[in-house]
Write a protein that holds these residues in place. Structure first.
Motif, mmCIF file in Angstrom:
data_model
loop_
_atom_site.group_PDB
_atom_site.id
_atom_site.type_symbol
_atom_site.label_atom_id
_atom_site.label_comp_id
_atom_site.label_asym_id
_atom_site.label_seq_id
_atom_site.Cartn_x
_atom_site.Cartn_y
_atom_site.Cartn_z
ATOM 1 N N GLN A 68 0.835 -1.211 0.000
ATOM 2 C CA GLN A 68 0.000 0.000 0.000
ATOM 3 C C GLN A 68 0.867 1.257 0.000
ATOM 4 O OE1 GLN A 68 -2.501 -0.736 3.403
ATOM 5 N NE2 GLN A 68 -3.518 -2.435 2.379
ATOM 6 N N PHE A 113 -6.597 -6.502 -5.983
ATOM 7 C CA PHE A 113 -6.916 -6.733 -4.579
ATOM 8 C C PHE A 113 -7.503 -8.126 -4.386
ATOM 9 C CE2 PHE A 113 -6.842 -2.218 -5.291
ATOM 10 C CZ PHE A 113 -6.085 -1.771 -4.233
ATOM 11 N N ASP A 115 -10.251 -9.155 -2.712
ATOM 12 C CA ASP A 115 -11.684 -9.380 -2.747
ATOM 13 C C ASP A 115 -12.297 -8.623 -3.922
ATOM 14 O OD1 ASP A 115 -14.305 -9.716 -2.332
ATOM 15 O OD2 ASP A 115 -14.384 -8.812 -0.344
ATOM 16 N N ALA A 116 -12.433 -9.331 -5.046
ATOM 17 C CA ALA A 116 -12.909 -8.671 -6.266
ATOM 18 C C ALA A 116 -14.327 -8.127 -6.104
ATOM 19 C CB ALA A 116 -12.850 -9.644 -7.438
ATOM 20 N N SER A 118 -15.845 -6.791 -3.497
ATOM 21 C CA SER A 118 -15.957 -5.462 -2.892
ATOM 22 C C SER A 118 -15.125 -4.428 -3.646
ATOM 23 C CB SER A 118 -15.595 -5.503 -1.409
ATOM 24 O OG SER A 118 -14.421 -6.176 -1.198
ATOM 25 N N ALA A 119 -14.163 -4.870 -4.457
ATOM 26 C CA ALA A 119 -13.373 -3.891 -5.219
ATOM 27 C C ALA A 119 -14.138 -3.409 -6.460
ATOM 28 C CB ALA A 119 -12.042 -4.510 -5.635
ATOM 29 N N ASN A 121 -17.574 -2.164 -8.467
ATOM 30 C CA ASN A 121 -18.780 -1.424 -8.093
ATOM 31 C C ASN A 121 -20.023 -2.207 -8.526
ATOM 32 O OD1 ASN A 121 -20.881 0.424 -7.833
ATOM 33 N ND2 ASN A 121 -19.486 2.153 -8.157
ATOM 34 N N GLN A 178 -12.415 -12.172 -10.439
ATOM 35 C CA GLN A 178 -10.993 -11.880 -10.262
ATOM 36 C C GLN A 178 -10.356 -11.610 -11.628
ATOM 37 O OE1 GLN A 178 -9.083 -10.367 -8.447
ATOM 38 N NE2 GLN A 178 -8.828 -11.719 -6.708
ATOM 39 N N MET A 181 -11.043 -8.072 -12.441
ATOM 40 C CA MET A 181 -10.109 -7.199 -11.704
ATOM 41 C C MET A 181 -8.745 -7.162 -12.397
ATOM 42 S SD MET A 181 -11.052 -5.694 -8.921
ATOM 43 C CE MET A 181 -9.423 -5.457 -8.221
ATOM 44 N N SER A 185 -6.695 -4.070 -14.004
ATOM 45 C CA SER A 185 -5.353 -3.692 -13.537
ATOM 46 C C SER A 185 -4.345 -3.624 -14.685
ATOM 47 C CB SER A 185 -4.877 -4.653 -12.440
ATOM 48 O OG SER A 185 -4.650 -5.918 -12.988
#
Ligand code: SF4
Length: 345
Positions: A68, A113, A115-116, A118-119, A121, A178, A181, A185
């Motif tokens: 982070q 991340f 947890d796809a 919650s990442a 929307n 995932q 995500m 990325s």
């Protein structure tokens, strides 16, 4: 402190002696009501193009906090970085202006991340969310950005991408989310990809597929990848080198084969022995005794001493430095020779 602008950040190209990414003596601490939590204490590692570094450790070891800090997504305060550098192509990201940092994030260094669900929307279609990257960062029209989104969904092997581009995240399985995500990325062709426990929430077969996909995308694009995990079992086939973290420090780093063949730190040895093995079916699974230390009340000497089967008297008082072994690996253990020899005294 004077902040550097993005103009000083070198474009892609030759790196000379400088690694693509270098974390150098990084310290991160958090101010809490109970006191200062020193989550990262002098962590250093580096990454080259096309290289995969696995950063391994239990929760609270500082592996995600370091990531982070690289991404610049720590809440400051309560977080503080009192010391250290994070150099990307030779420029210290900690000295960049907020605006320049935002441009590096996502475009040149991206993160996946754990947890796809919650990442992502839940109220926007996946196509909208992927295409937004192209609209915002590349100034593309809605139509062109959506074409790129479908291309990317194909690239991360989402079946029937053209039909599914208008579906919402909850309509996909965990593995497919995932992949979405991952598509987001890599959308802007980052030079460094940080994957924070990218397969933790998935079953074993899907885990293997996602790791394979990441390795393949990396080969195609030559990006450097930092793979953060608590599971030594998932990185054997993809990592080039491993940094093992414990209580905010790197306790061992080495090329991946050295670690698997012969670990030089008792903690790494314990992690390896905790991996389930088909040939030991029916036998009780090894577990490292005890719990990771409370960062507000760290043990004296070596932080691993309350759990260590190799402990000697001086371990309780003397914090081991990161010893260099044969010029190619390091271990923060006074008794690394005995650990390599498998001799518990
Ligand atoms: Fe164990 Fe001592 Fe080595 Fe720490 S320094 S890991 S307590 S043997």
């Amino acid at each position: 402190m004077k902040k550097t602008s993005l103009d000083t950040l070198p474009a892609e190209g030759g790196l000379g002696d400088e690694p693509l990414l270098a974390v150098d003596n990084l310290h991160v601490e958090f101010a809490t009501r109970a006191g200062t939590v020193r989550a990262v204490n002098g962590v250093s590692y580096s990454l080259g193009p096309g290289e995969t570094l696995a950063v391994l450790g239990e929760s609270g070891s500082g592996k995600s906090v370091t990531a982070q800090a690289i991404m610049g997504i720590l809440d400051m305060p309560p977080a503080r970085i009192p010391k250290g550098e994070i150099r990307f192509r030779g420029t210290d990201l900690l000295k960049l202006s907020d605006e320049a940092r935002t441009q590096v994030r996502g475009q040149r260094i991206a993160m996946i991340f754990q947890d796809a669900l919650s990442a992502l929307n839940p109220v926007f279609t996946v196509g909208w969310q992927i295409s937004e990257m192209f609209r915002v960062h590349r100034g593309m029209s809605k139509r062109d950005a959506m074409i790129k989104a479908v291309e990317l969904m194909d690239r991360v092997r989402i079946p029937a991408a053209k039909q599914r581009v208008n579906d919402y995240p909850h309509q996909f399985s965990g593995g497919m989310r995932q992949r979405i995500m991952i598509a987001m990325s890599i959308a802007l062709d980052p030079e460094v990809l940080i994957a924070d426990e990218p397969t933790t929430a998935l079953d074993v077969t899907v885990q293997a597929q996602i790791m394979e996909l990441l390795a393949e995308l990396q080969r195609e694009s030559n990006m450097g990848m930092i793979l953060i995990t608590h599971d030594l079992g998932v990185v054997a086939d993809v990592a080039d080198k491993i940094a093992v973290m414990y209580a905010g420090r790197i306790v061992e780093n080495a090329p991946v084969h050295d670690i698997y063949r012969n670990p030089a730190h008792p903690y790494t040895k314990g992690l390896l022995e905790s991996i389930p093995r088909v040939d030991l079916k029916g036998q009780e699974l090894y577990a490292i005794k005890g719990l990771p230390p409370n960062l507000l009340d760290m043990p004296t000497g070596c932080a691993f001493h309350p759990r260590c089967p190799y402990r000697q008297d001086n371990c309780v008082t003397d914090n081991p430095p990161l010893y260099e072994i044969n010029g190619r690996r390091n271990s923060a253990c006074h008794y690394w020779r005995e650990v390599l020899d498998g001799d518990q005294g």
